[in-house]
Motif scaffolding. Structure first.
Motif, PDB file in Angstrom:
ATOM      1  N   SER A 149       1.828  -3.508  -6.432  1.00 57.66           N
ATOM      2  CA  SER A 149       3.034  -2.599  -7.242  1.00 57.66           C
ATOM      3  C   SER A 149       2.248  -1.678  -8.079  1.00 57.66           C
ATOM      4  CB  SER A 149       3.771  -3.296  -8.192  1.00 57.66           C
ATOM      5  OG  SER A 149       4.491  -2.720  -8.952  1.00 57.66           O
TER       6      SER A 149
ATOM      7  N   ALA B 286      -3.693  -1.616  -0.753  1.00 57.81           N
ATOM      8  CA  ALA B 286      -2.428  -2.601  -0.423  1.00 57.81           C
ATOM      9  C   ALA B 286      -2.718  -3.548   0.553  1.00 57.81           C
ATOM     10  CB  ALA B 286      -1.370  -1.653  -0.367  1.00 57.81           C
TER      11      ALA B 286
ATOM     12  N   ARG C 242       4.065   1.936  -4.423  1.00 61.38           N
ATOM     13  CA  ARG C 242       4.349   0.531  -3.578  1.00 61.38           C
ATOM     14  C   ARG C 242       5.120  -0.181  -4.794  1.00 61.38           C
ATOM     15  NH1 ARG C 242       1.388  -4.252  -0.930  1.00 61.38           N
ATOM     16  NH2 ARG C 242       2.978  -4.785   0.515  1.00 61.38           N
TER      17      ARG C 242
ATOM     18  N   VAL D  72       3.854   1.003   1.383  1.00 59.01           N
ATOM     19  CA  VAL D  72       3.292   2.082   0.374  1.00 59.01           C
ATOM     20  C   VAL D  72       4.118   3.284   0.989  1.00 59.01           C
ATOM     21  CG1 VAL D  72       1.275   3.366   0.319  1.00 59.01           C
ATOM     22  CG2 VAL D  72       0.982   1.019   0.370  1.00 59.01           C
ATOM     23  N   GLU D  73       4.362   4.062  -0.103  1.00 59.66           N
ATOM     24  CA  GLU D  73       5.157   5.152   0.403  1.00 59.66           C
ATOM     25  C   GLU D  73       4.529   6.649  -0.372  1.00 59.66           C
ATOM     26  OE1 GLU D  73      10.003   4.018   0.041  1.00 59.66           O
ATOM     27  OE2 GLU D  73       8.799   3.824  -1.819  1.00 59.66           O
TER      28      GLU D  73
ATOM     29  N   ALA E 102       6.078   6.342   4.821  1.00 59.83           N
ATOM     30  CA  ALA E 102       5.880   5.056   4.594  1.00 59.83           C
ATOM     31  C   ALA E 102       5.209   4.302   5.241  1.00 59.83           C
ATOM     32  CB  ALA E 102       7.210   4.128   4.279  1.00 59.83           C
TER      33      ALA E 102
END
Length: 129
Positions: free
Chosen positions: A18, A46, A82, A87-88, A122
């Motif tokens: 996060s 991530a 995220r 993941v964006e 993403a």
């Protein structure tokens, strides 16, 4: 790297599952490579490895480069995050950027975020796929 000094960022709580980073990038295509490095690093952090992270970085760079050359602004707001899921990268962009990725784990689409029209790039992470 010169481009890193030009980025203005605000960082919240960060761990591999996060995180959120808000960045403002000057409207100059020379900074697209710096954003690509950030995307690769975020994907690896991530849990994405090797060429998968590199492909994600390339997809983000392609969108960022197209948004940076549109003009009309001095900088482009970008949100990297995220939460639960992928993941964006959310890139503020005034006009539609037509692009796709051959990687089935990368999606590119459009959304509204914080009152802005943004392109969402993403990358589903290994635990999500």
């Amino acid at each position: 790297m010169e481009g890193r000094a030009a980025l203005v960022a605000a960082v919240g709580d960060v761990d591999a599952t996060s995180f959120e980073l808000n960045v403002s990038v000057p409207c100059d295509p020379q900074y697209a490579g710096t954003v690509r490095e950030l995307a690769v690093h975020a994907a690896r952090y991530a849990g994405c490895r090797g060429l998968d992270a590199d492909r994600y970085g390339a997809a983000v760079e392609q969108v960022v480069r197209a948004c940076l050359v549109q003009g009309g602004r001095t900088s482009v707001p970008i949100i990297l995050r995220r939460g639960i899921g992928p993941v964006e990268f959310l890139i503020a962009c005034d006009r539609t950027v037509e692009t796709t990725s051959a990687d089935m784990h990368i999606t590119i689409g459009w959304t509204e975020e914080a009152g802005r029209r943004m392109c969402r790039v993403a990358r589903s992470m290994p635990a999500d796929v």
